[in-house]
Design an enzyme around this catalytic site. Structure first.
Site, short mmCIF file in Angstrom:
data_model
loop_
_atom_site.label_atom_id
_atom_site.label_comp_id
_atom_site.label_asym_id
_atom_site.label_seq_id
_atom_site.Cartn_x
_atom_site.Cartn_y
_atom_site.Cartn_z
N ARG A 99 0.82 -1.33 -0.13
CA ARG A 99 -0.26 0.16 0.12
C ARG A 99 0.82 1.15 -0.02
O ARG A 99 1.89 1.35 0.98
CB ARG A 99 -0.93 -0.04 1.30
CG ARG A 99 -1.70 1.46 1.56
CD ARG A 99 -2.99 1.17 2.45
NE ARG A 99 -3.97 0.42 1.92
CZ ARG A 99 -5.09 0.44 2.71
NH1 ARG A 99 -5.15 1.09 3.59
NH2 ARG A 99 -6.12 -0.26 2.11
N HIS A 126 -7.78 0.70 -6.30
CA HIS A 126 -7.76 -0.18 -5.35
C HIS A 126 -8.29 -1.70 -5.72
O HIS A 126 -9.52 -1.94 -5.31
CB HIS A 126 -8.58 0.64 -4.03
CG HIS A 126 -8.48 -0.24 -2.62
ND1 HIS A 126 -7.78 -1.27 -2.53
CD2 HIS A 126 -9.14 0.22 -1.43
CE1 HIS A 126 -7.80 -1.61 -1.16
NE2 HIS A 126 -8.67 -0.88 -0.44
N GLN A 129 -10.01 -4.23 -3.37
CA GLN A 129 -11.25 -3.94 -3.04
C GLN A 129 -12.16 -4.23 -4.11
O GLN A 129 -13.40 -4.93 -3.86
CB GLN A 129 -11.33 -2.33 -2.63
CG GLN A 129 -12.60 -1.99 -2.28
CD GLN A 129 -12.94 -2.33 -0.95
OE1 GLN A 129 -12.06 -2.18 0.15
NE2 GLN A 129 -14.13 -3.04 -0.79
N ASP A 220 -17.72 6.27 -0.75
CA ASP A 220 -16.56 6.13 -0.06
C ASP A 220 -16.42 7.37 0.80
O ASP A 220 -17.00 8.48 0.46
CB ASP A 220 -15.40 5.83 -0.90
CG ASP A 220 -14.12 5.57 -0.36
OD1 ASP A 220 -13.88 5.35 0.99
OD2 ASP A 220 -13.08 5.49 -0.96
N CYS A 260 -16.57 0.66 1.02
CA CYS A 260 -15.36 0.01 1.21
C CYS A 260 -14.71 0.13 2.53
O CYS A 260 -13.89 -0.70 3.08
CB CYS A 260 -14.44 0.45 0.16
SG CYS A 260 -13.95 2.04 0.27
N ARG A 288 -13.12 -9.66 1.47
CA ARG A 288 -11.64 -9.11 1.09
C ARG A 288 -10.78 -10.36 1.40
O ARG A 288 -9.78 -10.54 0.81
CB ARG A 288 -11.02 -8.10 2.15
CG ARG A 288 -12.04 -6.70 1.85
CD ARG A 288 -11.72 -6.01 0.65
NE ARG A 288 -10.15 -5.83 0.21
CZ ARG A 288 -9.39 -4.76 0.75
NH1 ARG A 288 -9.93 -3.81 1.25
NH2 ARG A 288 -8.25 -4.64 0.64
N1 CP Z 1 -11.19 -0.78 2.47
C1 CP Z 1 -9.81 -0.67 2.94
O1 CP Z 1 -8.86 -0.63 2.19
O2 CP Z 1 -9.99 -0.61 4.20
P1 CP Z 1 -8.40 -0.29 4.92
O3 CP Z 1 -7.94 0.95 4.86
O4 CP Z 1 -8.78 -0.58 6.48
O5 CP Z 1 -7.48 -1.46 4.62
#
Ligand code: CP
Length: 304
Positions: A99, A126, A129, A220, A260, A288
């Site tokens: 990430r 993402h 997701q 989001d 998400c 996930r």
């Molecule tokens: N949806 C998501 O990526 O959550 P986090 O940021 O908690 O990993």
């Protein structure tokens, strides 16, 4: 597929295969040994609850060894290049989940690494997701093709991955955003090219038009990670895009709500919606785990 940096790394067939495997893994969560003897580095340069924990559990349940690393505890946080980090980690581990910030940073890592690299969120996409989102939608409706997904809010990384995933699976994706917060035009163009139709994507500034008759309403946070200083200004701009019951009532009968997470309750979504009968956000969060297990098996299964 060597790496998973974007939904665009998949074709429709591979995407549906991943979803089928993910469904099987959701039905049977027995421990497996697909990743036996393999270590997967999980590098997080931004905070995470779902992605970090679901990847760590996924690797462990597939018989591998997850190695969570924050940039603060790596030399990466002191200026070592991401390319050098990728080369070095490739000598130790069998896969890298990361990430980070720009997609270019992810691509630099992937180019330098000799092991598979997975995008666990960049500013542009993402994709993990989106896999869980599609699994959730298909779990409810039994299909994806022909459905309409209305994404309401910032045309951000989540919106981008949904646009590409929708195009691959025969969904129409609408993005209803405030002026100045549209999804990137190159992603919209790419989604239309994948789908072979301009109608596959609708971009509007009217939330009611966006949600009208939609099967899935998705939102989001208004200020993503790194945009905290803009939060107050965005709260004013995005207020008309809050998903409340009035907006949900414009969706199709039987329409569902997705987010998400993490959610800022009372901002982008009202409690009555996220806690209401149309909400599937916790199934979505659970998926996930299953979707990422399917991805890990596809990229790393049998490598060790
Ligand atoms: N949806 C998501 O990526 O959550 P986090 O940021 O908690 O990993």
């Amino acid at each position: 597929m060597q790496d998973f940096l974007s939904i665009d790394d998949l074709d429709g067939h591979s995407l549906f295969e991943l979803l089928d495997v993910a469904d099987g893994l959701r039905s049977d969560r027995s421990l497996r040994d697909d990743l036996r003897g393999q270590t997967v580095a999980l590098i997080f340069e931004k905070p995470s609850t779902r992605t970090r924990v679901s990847f760590e559990v996924a690797v462990a349940e597939l018989g591998g060894h997850p190695l969570p690393l924050s940039s603060a505890e790596l030399q990466l946080g002191r200026g070592e290049t991401i390319a050098d980090t990728g080369q070095v980690l490739s000598r130790y581990v069998h896969g890298i989940v990361v990430r980070t910030f720009g997609q270019d940073r992810l691509e630099e890592l992937a180019a330098a690494a000799s092991v598979p690299v997975i995008n666990a969120l960049t500013d542009r996409e993402h994709p993990c997701q989106a896999l869980a989102d599609l699994q959730t939608i298909r779990g409810v409706f039994g299909k994806l093709e022909g459905l309409t997904l209305a994404y309401v809010g910032d045309g951000n990384n989540v919106a981008h991955s949904l646009l590409l995933a929708g195009a691959l699976t025969g969904m129409q994706v609408r993005v209803a955003h405030p002026e100045g917060y549209a999804p990137n035009s190159d992603v919209v163009d790419r989604a239309r090219r994948i789908a072979g139709s301009d109608d596959a994507v609708v971009v509007t500034t009217d939330p009611d038009d966006g949600v009208d008759g939609a099967d899935v309403v998705y939102t989001d946070v208004w200020a993503s990670m790194g945009q905290e200083s803009e939060a107050e200004q965005r709260a004013g701009v995005f207020a008309p895009y809050r998903v409340d019951q009035r907006l949900m009532d414009a969706a199709a009968s039987g329409g569902i709500f997705l987010h998400c997470l993490p959610a800022h309750r009372g901002e982008e979504v009202a409690d009555e919606v996220i806690d209401g009968p149309a909400s599937h956000v916790f199934d979505q969060a659970e998926n996930r785990l299953h979707a990422q297990k399917a991805l890990l098996i596809r990229l790393l299964g049998g490598v060790g």
